[in-house]
Design a protein around this motif. Structure first.
Motif, PDB file in Angstrom:
ATOM      1  N   TYR A  31      67.933   1.847 -52.094  1.00 49.34           N
ATOM      2  CA  TYR A  31      66.788   0.989 -51.776  1.00 49.34           C
ATOM      3  C   TYR A  31      66.023   1.452 -50.544  1.00 49.34           C
ATOM      4  CZ  TYR A  31      68.257  -2.131 -55.474  1.00 49.34           C
ATOM      5  OH  TYR A  31      68.570  -2.640 -56.710  1.00 49.34           O
ATOM      6  N   HIS A  44      79.778  -9.296 -53.566  1.00 50.96           N
ATOM      7  CA  HIS A  44      78.811 -10.157 -54.238  1.00 50.96           C
ATOM      8  C   HIS A  44      78.458 -11.419 -53.440  1.00 50.96           C
ATOM      9  CE1 HIS A  44      79.537  -7.358 -57.290  1.00 50.96           C
ATOM     10  NE2 HIS A  44      80.479  -7.974 -57.968  1.00 50.96           N
ATOM     11  N   LEU A  54      70.854  -4.716 -49.926  1.00 49.73           N
ATOM     12  CA  LEU A  54      70.843  -6.050 -50.519  1.00 49.73           C
ATOM     13  C   LEU A  54      71.742  -7.001 -49.737  1.00 49.73           C
ATOM     14  CD1 LEU A  54      71.048  -4.997 -54.285  1.00 49.73           C
ATOM     15  CD2 LEU A  54      69.012  -5.643 -52.982  1.00 49.73           C
ATOM     16  N   ALA A  62      70.517 -10.440 -47.659  1.00 43.78           N
ATOM     17  CA  ALA A  62      71.113 -11.731 -47.999  1.00 43.78           C
ATOM     18  C   ALA A  62      71.745 -12.396 -46.786  1.00 43.78           C
ATOM     19  CB  ALA A  62      72.153 -11.544 -49.102  1.00 43.78           C
ATOM     20  N   GLU A 113      69.063 -13.589 -44.146  1.00 44.23           N
ATOM     21  CA  GLU A 113      68.356 -14.769 -44.646  1.00 44.23           C
ATOM     22  C   GLU A 113      69.244 -16.002 -44.574  1.00 44.23           C
ATOM     23  OE1 GLU A 113      65.240 -17.013 -46.117  1.00 44.23           O
ATOM     24  OE2 GLU A 113      65.253 -14.927 -45.413  1.00 44.23           O
ATOM     25  N   ARG A 114      70.509 -15.867 -44.965  1.00 42.62           N
ATOM     26  CA  ARG A 114      71.428 -17.007 -44.969  1.00 42.62           C
ATOM     27  C   ARG A 114      71.662 -17.528 -43.543  1.00 42.62           C
ATOM     28  NH1 ARG A 114      75.286 -18.985 -48.709  1.00 42.62           N
ATOM     29  NH2 ARG A 114      76.463 -20.666 -47.708  1.00 42.62           N
ATOM     30  N   VAL A 126      62.918  -9.128 -59.223  1.00 42.29           N
ATOM     31  CA  VAL A 126      64.232  -9.610 -58.774  1.00 42.29           C
ATOM     32  C   VAL A 126      64.677  -8.847 -57.532  1.00 42.29           C
ATOM     33  CG1 VAL A 126      66.665  -9.799 -59.399  1.00 42.29           C
ATOM     34  CG2 VAL A 126      64.898 -10.328 -61.093  1.00 42.29           C
ATOM     35  N   GLU A 127      64.474  -7.537 -57.524  1.00 44.10           N
ATOM     36  CA  GLU A 127      64.880  -6.721 -56.379  1.00 44.10           C
ATOM     37  C   GLU A 127      64.027  -7.042 -55.155  1.00 44.10           C
ATOM     38  OE1 GLU A 127      66.451  -2.617 -58.451  1.00 44.10           O
ATOM     39  OE2 GLU A 127      64.325  -3.113 -58.614  1.00 44.10           O
ATOM     40  N   GLU A 170      62.613  -9.869 -54.513  1.00 45.75           N
ATOM     41  CA  GLU A 170      63.029 -11.184 -54.024  1.00 45.75           C
ATOM     42  C   GLU A 170      64.345 -11.096 -53.260  1.00 45.75           C
ATOM     43  OE1 GLU A 170      64.060 -15.692 -55.705  1.00 45.75           O
ATOM     44  OE2 GLU A 170      63.547 -14.070 -57.093  1.00 45.75           O
ATOM     45  N   ALA A 171      65.279 -10.292 -53.783  1.00 48.10           N
ATOM     46  CA  ALA A 171      66.565 -10.142 -53.103  1.00 48.10           C
ATOM     47  C   ALA A 171      66.407  -9.515 -51.737  1.00 48.10           C
ATOM     48  CB  ALA A 171      67.498  -9.313 -53.966  1.00 48.10           C
ATOM     49  N   LEU A 172      65.488  -8.557 -51.620  1.00 48.36           N
ATOM     50  CA  LEU A 172      65.243  -7.900 -50.337  1.00 48.36           C
ATOM     51  C   LEU A 172      64.344  -8.725 -49.430  1.00 48.36           C
ATOM     52  CD1 LEU A 172      64.698  -4.268 -51.658  1.00 48.36           C
ATOM     53  CD2 LEU A 172      66.605  -5.026 -50.223  1.00 48.36           C
TER      54      LEU A 172
END
Length: 505
Positions: A111, A319, A362, A366, A369-370, A493-494, A496-498
């Motif tokens: 990525y 995951h 990724l 995540a 952001e969390r 999707v990618e 949004e994940a990033l």
């Protein structure tokens, strides 16, 4: 000897018009690829032993050698590729797990290569890093939610807020965990010296700290792994920070194993185990089965070091990494270190390395952001590793939310590694991943230090140029600023994940 169906991976090509039979290649190869035929007065090669380390090619005085991948073609089959066939042949002959070194070599999407950086133009002018201040200094550790000040009676204002211990980095790059045992003492010494010279830190890995390296304590991160090798009070108090190793990107959920033949006298003394015995770190810490257990260990280490050192927890990118990281922060960790599936290793089961875990990009997005959503991002710094290959990867990692990055494979390459992925054999021809005295002396720690310092200096210059081009004059302003990133060739999707937009938006 039974016929082997595992054909050579590499071909060694020798130009007879250039070869002078000097036997340099014979002396330099730890894998016994080259041998001297006295009867013919010729040097010959046994291709099946070659691992592609290029030592012979580099040092051949007449440039008579070349090593290339064997051109053997199997019948084309989209599912049963040559890679899978060769692996089955090897396992059918050995009955054991396939082992490998270095990071995942499967063609998963990288990525970093699908993100581009912003650049200032008219309304937000760029900055010239050669003539204007540019701040790369980074502090790792828990930060207060707010600062309080009070007058001191002398007309000045003092800081009232008590700050947690911090690691001060001149550049947001550190050398990742590589234990003494997995790499040579000269490699460890090169890393330690370079960390001190560059104003950053290196990590001991799970092998303890050699007595000769204690003087580099102010630039050392001491790791505490499940085997507790070399862990004692002096070890903890000598280092600048401590790191609890739960997992690593190359083999999530898998423990470590240093074969007994590699446990020399110095390594046994450093790890506090008998000489010649296997050093096994089980996957689980048998005193950690919950976040509450982890919290107890974090605070036990803080108590042991009088709350003077930040404590990091290193985990593999898996995951559910975001809630795991949240729990780690709430358990009291000052730093969360995350290692992606492309992270390097001295030895790992090939199928684990290539099929377990997720890319660090990724995982980083995540976790950042969390922690922001939960309002606890300031309570811990984020350090990421797992195939950070250049300065652009560093800048992109910081824009995605990292405070700093770990590099390991890049550091080994700077010292001479050619990624032959045979570290687990202990026959590293470059003197890095070996304990063989004849081989370890090939790495001069003075030269190793200089090459590592040069690498960090070169990257720092490039980071300043990229930040200047974005109109950013400090790492603090870039951290987590994903508006400076755009995705190219990524699906929704990618993206949004990033947490980034597509290029052109």
């Amino acid at each position: 000897m039974a016929l082997s169906l595992a054909t050579p991976t590499f071909w060694v090509e020798r130009d007879p018009s250039r070869c002078i039979s000097c036997q340099v290649c014979v002396r330099q190869c730890a894998n016994d690829v080259h041998y001297y035929d006295a009867e013919e007065d010729l040097v010959r090669s046994e291709d099946r032993h070659c691992v592609g380390c290029h030592r012979c090619v580099t040092l051949c005085p007449t440039h008579a050698l070349n090593v290339r991948e064997a051109p053997l073609d199997f019948r084309p089959h989209a599912n049963w590729t040559a890679y899978h066939l060769r692996n089955i042949y090897k396992q059918a002959e050995t009955g054991g797990m396939l082992l490998t070194g270095m990071g995942c070599d499967q063609p998963f999407r990288i990525y970093w290569d699908h993100m581009v950086l912003n650049a200032s133009q008219v309304t937000n002018p760029s900055i010239d890093p050669m003539r204007e201040p540019m701040e790369l200094k980074t502090y790792l550790g828990a930060k207060p939610e707010a600062l309080e000040f009070e007058p001191n009676g002398d007309g000045e204002i003092d800081l009232k807020t008590t700050l947690s211990p911090q690691l001060e980095l001149e550049i947001p790059i550190m050398f990742s965990a590589m234990s003494y045992g997995s790499i040579s003492f000269n490699a460890c010494l090169s890393l330690a010296r370079a960390a001190r010279a560059a104003g950053t830190f290196y990590n001991t890995g799970e092998g303890g700290l050699h007595p000769a390296l204690y003087e580099y304590g102010p630039n050392t991160i001491a790791q505490v792994a499940s085997g507790r090798f070399g862990v004692h009070l002096d070890y903890l108090n000598t280092a600048a920070a401590l790191e609890i190793k739960i997992g690593q990107g190359a083999k999530p959920g898998i423990g470590g194993h240093l074969p007994g033949e590699k446990v020399t006298f110095d390594i046994s003394r450093t790890r506090m185990i008998p000489e010649g015995t296997d050093a096994i770190s089980p996957a689980p810490h048998h005193d950690i089965y919950s976040i509450e257990d982890l919290r107890q260990l974090i605070y036990a280490l803080k108590e042991a070091t009088h709350y003077q050192k930040p404590v990091s927890v290193k985990v593999a990118a898996v995951h559910n990494i975001a809630p795991i990281a949240s729990g780690i922060v709430r358990a009291g960790a000052d730093i969360v270190a995350i290692d992606g599936l492309r992270g390097g290793t001295g030895a790992a089961p090939t199928q684990i390395r290539n099929n377990v875990g997720i890319p660090i990009e990724l995982a980083l997005a995540a976790v950042d952001e969390r922690l922001r959503q939960e309002g606890i991002r300031h309570q811990a710094s984020i350090v990421v590793g797992g195939s950070v290959r250049n300065s652009a990867d560093v800048v992109k990692a910081i824009a995605l939310g990292a405070d700093a990055v770990y590099i390991a494979t890049a550091a080994l390459v700077a010292m001479g590694c050619h990624l032959c992925q045979s570290c687990y054999t202990g026959k590293c021809n470059w003197g890095i991943a070996t304990q063989d005295p004849y081989l370890t002396k090939r790495l001069n720690p003075n030269i190793g230090e200089r090459r590592l310092v040069n690498l960090l200096r070169a990257w720092s210059l490039e980071i300043k140029e990229m930040m200047g081009g974005m109109g950013v004059n400090a790492v603090e302003s870039l951290r987590g600023n994903r508006d400076h990133l755009r995705g190219v060739g990524l699906n929704d999707v990618e993206l949004e994940a990033l947490g980034i937009k597509a290029a052109g938006r």
